[in-house]
Design an enzyme around this catalytic site. Structure first.
Site, PDB file in Angstrom:
ATOM      1  N   ASP A  38      41.861  40.307  45.309  1.00 24.63           N
ATOM      2  CA  ASP A  38      42.536  39.436  44.345  1.00 24.63           C
ATOM      3  C   ASP A  38      42.779  38.070  44.962  1.00 24.63           C
ATOM      4  O   ASP A  38      42.729  37.049  44.308  1.00 24.63           O
ATOM      5  CB  ASP A  38      43.902  40.018  43.970  1.00 24.63           C
ATOM      6  CG  ASP A  38      43.747  41.212  43.078  1.00 24.63           C
ATOM      7  OD1 ASP A  38      42.596  41.608  42.849  1.00 24.63           O
ATOM      8  OD2 ASP A  38      44.778  41.749  42.632  1.00 24.63           O
ATOM      9  N   TYR A  41      39.753  36.001  44.884  1.00 24.53           N
ATOM     10  CA  TYR A  41      39.523  35.615  43.493  1.00 24.53           C
ATOM     11  C   TYR A  41      40.451  34.448  43.122  1.00 24.53           C
ATOM     12  O   TYR A  41      40.014  33.438  42.562  1.00 24.53           O
ATOM     13  CB  TYR A  41      39.774  36.817  42.577  1.00 24.53           C
ATOM     14  CG  TYR A  41      39.580  36.501  41.104  1.00 24.53           C
ATOM     15  CD1 TYR A  41      38.333  36.641  40.511  1.00 24.53           C
ATOM     16  CD2 TYR A  41      40.648  36.054  40.325  1.00 24.53           C
ATOM     17  CE1 TYR A  41      38.140  36.337  39.170  1.00 24.53           C
ATOM     18  CE2 TYR A  41      40.468  35.740  38.986  1.00 24.53           C
ATOM     19  CZ  TYR A  41      39.219  35.889  38.410  1.00 24.53           C
ATOM     20  OH  TYR A  41      39.037  35.580  37.089  1.00 24.53           O
ATOM     21  N   GLU A 122      60.859  39.110  37.355  1.00 26.34           N
ATOM     22  CA  GLU A 122      60.450  40.517  37.226  1.00 26.34           C
ATOM     23  C   GLU A 122      59.398  40.831  38.283  1.00 26.34           C
ATOM     24  O   GLU A 122      58.658  39.942  38.685  1.00 26.34           O
ATOM     25  CB  GLU A 122      59.811  40.754  35.844  1.00 26.34           C
ATOM     26  CG  GLU A 122      60.767  40.543  34.709  1.00 26.34           C
ATOM     27  CD  GLU A 122      60.040  40.436  33.365  1.00 26.34           C
ATOM     28  OE1 GLU A 122      58.837  40.764  33.301  1.00 26.34           O
ATOM     29  OE2 GLU A 122      60.676  40.010  32.408  1.00 26.34           O
ATOM     30  N   LYS A 124      55.854  41.815  39.527  1.00 24.24           N
ATOM     31  CA  LYS A 124      54.542  41.728  38.882  1.00 24.24           C
ATOM     32  C   LYS A 124      53.824  43.032  39.186  1.00 24.24           C
ATOM     33  O   LYS A 124      53.378  43.279  40.305  1.00 24.24           O
ATOM     34  CB  LYS A 124      53.754  40.530  39.398  1.00 24.24           C
ATOM     35  CG  LYS A 124      52.457  40.336  38.641  1.00 24.24           C
ATOM     36  CD  LYS A 124      51.807  39.016  39.011  1.00 24.24           C
ATOM     37  CE  LYS A 124      50.550  38.741  38.220  1.00 24.24           C
ATOM     38  NZ  LYS A 124      49.568  39.799  38.208  1.00 24.24           N
ATOM     39  N   ASP A 126      51.013  45.786  39.256  1.00 26.03           N
ATOM     40  CA  ASP A 126      49.563  45.667  39.364  1.00 26.03           C
ATOM     41  C   ASP A 126      48.905  46.865  38.684  1.00 26.03           C
ATOM     42  O   ASP A 126      48.653  47.897  39.299  1.00 26.03           O
ATOM     43  CB  ASP A 126      49.184  45.617  40.853  1.00 26.03           C
ATOM     44  CG  ASP A 126      47.846  44.957  41.056  1.00 26.03           C
ATOM     45  OD1 ASP A 126      47.276  44.464  40.074  1.00 26.03           O
ATOM     46  OD2 ASP A 126      47.381  44.943  42.202  1.00 26.03           O
ATOM     47  N   TYR A 238      57.155  44.254  29.182  1.00 25.75           N
ATOM     48  CA  TYR A 238      57.730  43.006  29.687  1.00 25.75           C
ATOM     49  C   TYR A 238      57.534  41.792  28.788  1.00 25.75           C
ATOM     50  O   TYR A 238      57.989  40.710  29.107  1.00 25.75           O
ATOM     51  CB  TYR A 238      57.189  42.677  31.071  1.00 25.75           C
ATOM     52  CG  TYR A 238      55.678  42.783  31.208  1.00 25.75           C
ATOM     53  CD1 TYR A 238      54.818  41.982  30.470  1.00 25.75           C
ATOM     54  CD2 TYR A 238      55.119  43.704  32.091  1.00 25.75           C
ATOM     55  CE1 TYR A 238      53.445  42.088  30.595  1.00 25.75           C
ATOM     56  CE2 TYR A 238      53.743  43.816  32.227  1.00 25.75           C
ATOM     57  CZ  TYR A 238      52.908  43.010  31.475  1.00 25.75           C
ATOM     58  OH  TYR A 238      51.563  43.117  31.593  1.00 25.75           O
ATOM     59  N   LYS A 326      52.819  34.965  43.709  1.00 25.69           N
ATOM     60  CA  LYS A 326      52.085  36.092  44.302  1.00 25.69           C
ATOM     61  C   LYS A 326      52.480  36.351  45.757  1.00 25.69           C
ATOM     62  O   LYS A 326      52.809  35.422  46.488  1.00 25.69           O
ATOM     63  CB  LYS A 326      50.582  35.793  44.258  1.00 25.69           C
ATOM     64  CG  LYS A 326      49.991  35.809  42.864  1.00 25.69           C
ATOM     65  CD  LYS A 326      49.409  37.178  42.593  1.00 25.69           C
ATOM     66  CE  LYS A 326      48.368  37.182  41.532  1.00 25.69           C
ATOM     67  NZ  LYS A 326      47.041  37.454  41.909  1.00 25.69           N
ATOM     68  N   CYS A 420      24.934  65.538  68.502  1.00 21.76           N
ATOM     69  CA  CYS A 420      26.266  65.090  68.894  1.00 21.76           C
ATOM     70  C   CYS A 420      26.135  63.852  69.788  1.00 21.76           C
ATOM     71  O   CYS A 420      25.385  63.879  70.773  1.00 21.76           O
ATOM     72  CB  CYS A 420      26.987  66.209  69.634  1.00 21.76           C
ATOM     73  SG  CYS A 420      28.528  65.654  70.376  1.00 21.76           S
ATOM     74  N   CYS A 423      27.424  65.273  73.506  1.00 21.11           N
ATOM     75  CA  CYS A 423      26.722  66.299  74.299  1.00 21.11           C
ATOM     76  C   CYS A 423      25.260  66.461  73.873  1.00 21.11           C
ATOM     77  O   CYS A 423      24.512  67.221  74.486  1.00 21.11           O
ATOM     78  CB  CYS A 423      27.442  67.631  74.194  1.00 21.11           C
ATOM     79  SG  CYS A 423      27.296  68.384  72.565  1.00 21.11           S
ATOM     80  N   CYS A 438      30.131  69.266  65.698  1.00 23.22           N
ATOM     81  CA  CYS A 438      29.462  69.684  66.913  1.00 23.22           C
ATOM     82  C   CYS A 438      30.049  71.056  67.226  1.00 23.22           C
ATOM     83  O   CYS A 438      31.260  71.192  67.368  1.00 23.22           O
ATOM     84  CB  CYS A 438      29.780  68.711  68.046  1.00 23.22           C
ATOM     85  SG  CYS A 438      29.205  69.323  69.622  1.00 23.22           S
ATOM     86  N   CYS A 443      31.153  70.926  74.633  1.00 19.86           N
ATOM     87  CA  CYS A 443      30.979  69.474  74.438  1.00 19.86           C
ATOM     88  C   CYS A 443      32.197  68.771  75.049  1.00 19.86           C
ATOM     89  O   CYS A 443      33.344  69.116  74.735  1.00 19.86           O
ATOM     90  CB  CYS A 443      30.881  69.166  72.947  1.00 19.86           C
ATOM     91  SG  CYS A 443      30.988  67.393  72.616  1.00 19.86           S
TER      92      CYS A 443
HETATM   93  S1  IVH Z   1      54.114  38.487  31.350  1.00 21.26           S
HETATM   94  C1  IVH Z   1      52.441  35.488  28.655  1.00 21.26           C
HETATM   95  N1  IVH Z   1      55.279  40.051  33.063  1.00 21.26           N
HETATM   96  O1  IVH Z   1      50.074  39.980  35.160  1.00 21.26           O
HETATM   97  C2  IVH Z   1      52.955  36.332  29.735  1.00 21.26           C
HETATM   98  N2  IVH Z   1      52.911  39.952  33.094  1.00 21.26           N
HETATM   99  O2  IVH Z   1      48.165  37.906  35.956  1.00 21.26           O
HETATM  100  C3  IVH Z   1      52.125  37.496  29.927  1.00 21.26           C
HETATM  101  N3  IVH Z   1      51.888  41.441  34.736  1.00 21.26           N
HETATM  102  O3  IVH Z   1      48.273  39.852  32.209  1.00 21.26           O
HETATM  103  C4  IVH Z   1      52.409  38.332  31.000  1.00 21.26           C
HETATM  104  N4  IVH Z   1      53.738  42.295  35.533  1.00 21.26           N
HETATM  105  O4  IVH Z   1      48.887  42.154  33.234  1.00 21.26           O
HETATM  106  C5  IVH Z   1      54.110  39.586  32.615  1.00 21.26           C
HETATM  107  N5  IVH Z   1      56.473  41.412  34.500  1.00 21.26           N
HETATM  108  C6  IVH Z   1      55.310  40.958  34.052  1.00 21.26           C
HETATM  109  C7  IVH Z   1      54.072  41.403  34.578  1.00 21.26           C
HETATM  110  C8  IVH Z   1      52.902  40.857  34.067  1.00 21.26           C
HETATM  111  C9  IVH Z   1      52.422  42.309  35.595  1.00 21.26           C
HETATM  112  C10 IVH Z   1      50.440  41.215  34.624  1.00 21.26           C
HETATM  113  C11 IVH Z   1      49.908  41.217  33.226  1.00 21.26           C
HETATM  114  C12 IVH Z   1      49.320  39.852  33.049  1.00 21.26           C
HETATM  115  C13 IVH Z   1      48.960  39.537  34.459  1.00 21.26           C
HETATM  116  C14 IVH Z   1      48.716  38.084  34.703  1.00 21.26           C
END
Ligand code: IVH
Length: 683
Positions: A38, A41, A122, A124, A126, A238, A326, A420, A423, A438, A443
């Protein structure tokens, strides 16, 4: 800005990054098989965003920066999102956090002179973003995010998620549930179950999931919903899509009301009013990220008030009122310099990747186990490959995938050896096993590993018999099996390289001392597969002599606590070979004798920890694990290998593993080293 003279290299770079991002979008969203981390990316995405900002004419409406995600998979019907599901922009540092807040402030000030406002922070999560629709309080249908406009209809699969209510709760003290509600959230896979799922998949010979997010996506995007149903998915909501019949004024109000209707939200959402507070919270999340039951890749900062959110609005891709902050990468990229083959105690040959050293989550990594032959093939790892290294819920890093696009021309496959590597005897693969072994009992690698185990603290506890010394004894052929240790002569030891009078005498003394042992230690020292020190203790309590155990049948073993099919079978098989019988006989012949079991002594001595069970996770700084174990057992407690609801205490060291998550989940009392010390002091 006038940018009509965009340099050729910039045009070429924009084209190549755009193509690369599109390819990674496809790998991630459609195939559920990301090729890069990620973090990489995000870096690519950022670079493209920056170039487009600097040279607006290179940016087309088809640029990946204008799109939200991947294309929906064709086998599901289309699920339309109204309004579209947006993505989030990212920040990575405190400086960027300050810039982010300034931007919001400027915007709000410009709009209506507003200055004071708060945020909701909040975790995030995954996993996989989804939208779920409730009409008249009933779950109607739901879909994945897809490209934000069109997702996949996964209604039947969502229905199998236990924490997703099929009907919203109603009650006289509850706010009236809305006529129509579209609500967004994340479907996640628990880290602890992720490992179990991969172990199962490995046994079934199907490809492993790279991380809990892929496991969540792979489980949710199943055409057969009974497969989804067998997976322990969870969901947390969320964000609001549309709500008719209830008017929320803020994110924090929404997070309060949703659970009242039965819709789960993260318990870790917090209202903050300054960047300083947000930053402190970030550090706290970062420190505790391993303790969560679900994987987090950062936190999300949202302007709390819905009317301010409206004022701030969206860009083409993401809202201005929210951003993801992040975490730094717990994954990294490096090069496989070699693949070697290591021989273990049971003769199992394990491939190990030798890596160009790289820091992953603060720890330098230079090797990674590849488990077995199947793993090298499944992941298609060649020497010379650039690979992604990950430390997920696990402490031990592993190669999660190969970056195929970076494979050099001279990359080469390292075939599993037929002989092996130590041995040179032919290797053997049992039809039912993934492992290649083995089987040569002489050995030197196998012998060394067996002696190492035999002499270890929880086995015969031979002081001063370390790895180097064992190697000397084995390569000089003084020792071919554990019983040879007891036949070593002082004069012969002196002939070994760098062996003085004193060390030779000390070694002979500690070997001699170890002869006087307990039955449980002796059983453990034999190195029977699946028989660890705990199982050895259980056996020793129930079989009063080694002779009795050697004649035990499977049924009687199965009657013992905590002994299942696999362990019982392994014990019976072990004692059914002439080789093992000879091995035990040789040891008894050199004069090994048994005291009553340490456990029995404890039973007699009714310790302060009696009936209490402990588990240790991570590295203890003040006390050696083996010593902690001795203390616990001396006081009548038991040290177990894994956390269950029968565990009383988890002792927490540095860099804890999955046991920590398990303990948190089960609400088990957690003791750091200081608390453990206090507990001991209070005894
Ligand atoms: S809010 C318009 N809240 O993160 C706001 N997203 O990289 C939309 N995600 O697509 C998202 N935890 O899949 C929001 N507490 C959270 C989240 C959250 C994970 C993910 C979600 C979103 C992606 C964006």
């Amino acid at each position: 800005m006038n940018d009509y003279k965009v340099p050729k290299e910039i045009l070429a770079r924009v084209k190549s990054i755009s193509e690369e991002i599109l390819k990674h979008n496809y790998n991630y969203y459609v195939l559920d098989k990301p090729e890069i981390t990620d973090h990489l990316y995000d870096q690519l995405f950022r670079e493209l965003q920056e170039l487009e900002a600097k040279y607006p004419s290179v940016s087309s409406e088809h640029s990946p920066t204008k799109r939200v995600g991947g294309e929906p998979l064709s086998s599901f019907s289309i699920f339309k999102h109204d309004p579209p599901m947006m993505s989030l922009d990212n920040i990575f540092s405190k400086d960027e956090l300050i810039v982010y807040e300034e931007r919001i402030l400027r915007f709000l000030e410009k709009e209506n002179g507003k200055k004071k406002f708060d945020y909701v922070i909040e975790p995030k999560l995954d996993g996989v973003a989804v939208e779920v629709i409730y009409t008249d309080g009933n779950f109607s249908y739901g879909g994945t995010r897809g490209d934000g406009i069109n997702g996949e209809d996964v209604t039947e699969n969502l229905r199998t998620i236990r924490s997703l209510p099929l009907r919203l709760l109603r009650g006289k003290d509850l706010p009236v549930s809305p006529k129509y509600l579209s609500i967004r959230g994340e479907v996640v896979f628990p880290i602890s179950s992720f490992h179990d799922l991969n172990i199962k998949r490995e046994k079934e010979g199907v490809s492993l999931f790279a991380n809990p997010r892929n496991a969540a996506a792979g489980s949710l995007r199943q055409l057969d919903s009974s497969v989804t149903s067998s997976r322990p998915l969870d969901i947390f909501f969320y964000a609001l899509g549309r709500c008719e019949g209830y008017d929320f004024s803020s994110q924090s109000e929404m997070l309060e009301i949703l659970p009242k209707w039965g819709l789960p939200v993260s318990p870790f959402a917090t209202v903050c009013s300054s960047t300083e507070e947000i930053y402190l919270l970030y550090q706290d999340f970062l420190e505790k990220r391993r303790n969560f039951s679900y994987e987090l890749d950062g936190m999300v900062i949202k302007v709390n008030s819905f009317s301010y959110q409206k004022l701030l609005g969206n860009t083409s891709r993401a809202p201005r009122w929210a951003t993801a902050y992040k975490f730094p990468a717990e994954s990294s990229t490096t090069i496989v310099k070699d693949i070697i083959f290591q021989v273990g105690r049971t003769g199992t040959v394990t491939p190990v990747a030798i890596l160009k050293p790289v820091k992953v989550g603060g720890v330098e990594v230079s090797r990674a186990t590849l488990h077995n032959e199947g793993e090298i093939f499944r992941k298609d790892i060649l020497v010379g490959d650039t690979v992604n290294i990950e430390r997920a819920g696990d402490v031990i890093p592993k190669i999660s995938s190969v970056i195929n696009s970076k494979r050099p021309k001279d990359a080469y496959r390292k075939n599993f050896p037929e002989k092996c590597p130590v041995c040179e005897k032919l290797l053997y693969k049992h039809i039912d096993e993934a492992a290649i072994r083995c089987t040569n009992v002489l050995c030197s690698a196998v012998v060394s590993e067996r002696i190492k185990h035999f002499a270890s603290t929880s086995a015969m506890d031979i002081d001063g018999l370390g790895e180097k010394m064992i190697e000397k004894l084995v390569t000089s052929e003084y020792v071919n099996e554990p019983s040879d240790l007891y036949r070593l002569r002082f004069e012969k030891l002196l002939l070994l390289d760098r062996m003085g009078n004193k060390s030779a005498k000390n070694l002979i003394d500690s070997i001699e001392k170890s002869k006087n042992t307990t039955l449980d230690r002796f059983i453990f020292s034999l190195g029977i597969r699946f028989v660890g020190d705990r199982v050895s203790k259980i056996i020793a309590l129930n079989y009063k002599s080694i002779n009795e155990l050697m004649h035990a049948d499977k049924e009687s073993l199965l009657k013992l606590d905590d002994i299942g099919e696999i362990v019982a079978e392994s014990i019976v098989t072990f004692f059914s070979t002439l080789e093992s019988l000879k091995f035990v006989e040789n040891l008894l012949e050199v004069g090994i004798s048994f005291n009553i079991n340490e456990n029995e002594q404890n039973d007699v001595k009714e310790g302060a920890f009696s009936n209490k069970s402990f588990v240790i996770t991570g590295t203890l700084k003040k006390i050696k694990r083996a010593d902690a174990k001795k203390l616990i057992e001396k006081l009548g407690g038991r040290l177990l290998g894994s956390v269950s609801n029968k565990t009383d205490y988890l002792i927490l060291g540095d860099d804890p593993g999955k046991k920590y998550n398990d303990a948190l989940k089960l609400g088990i009392e957690i003791l750091n080293e200081d608390k453990f010390e206090n507990l001991l002091a209070g005894v």
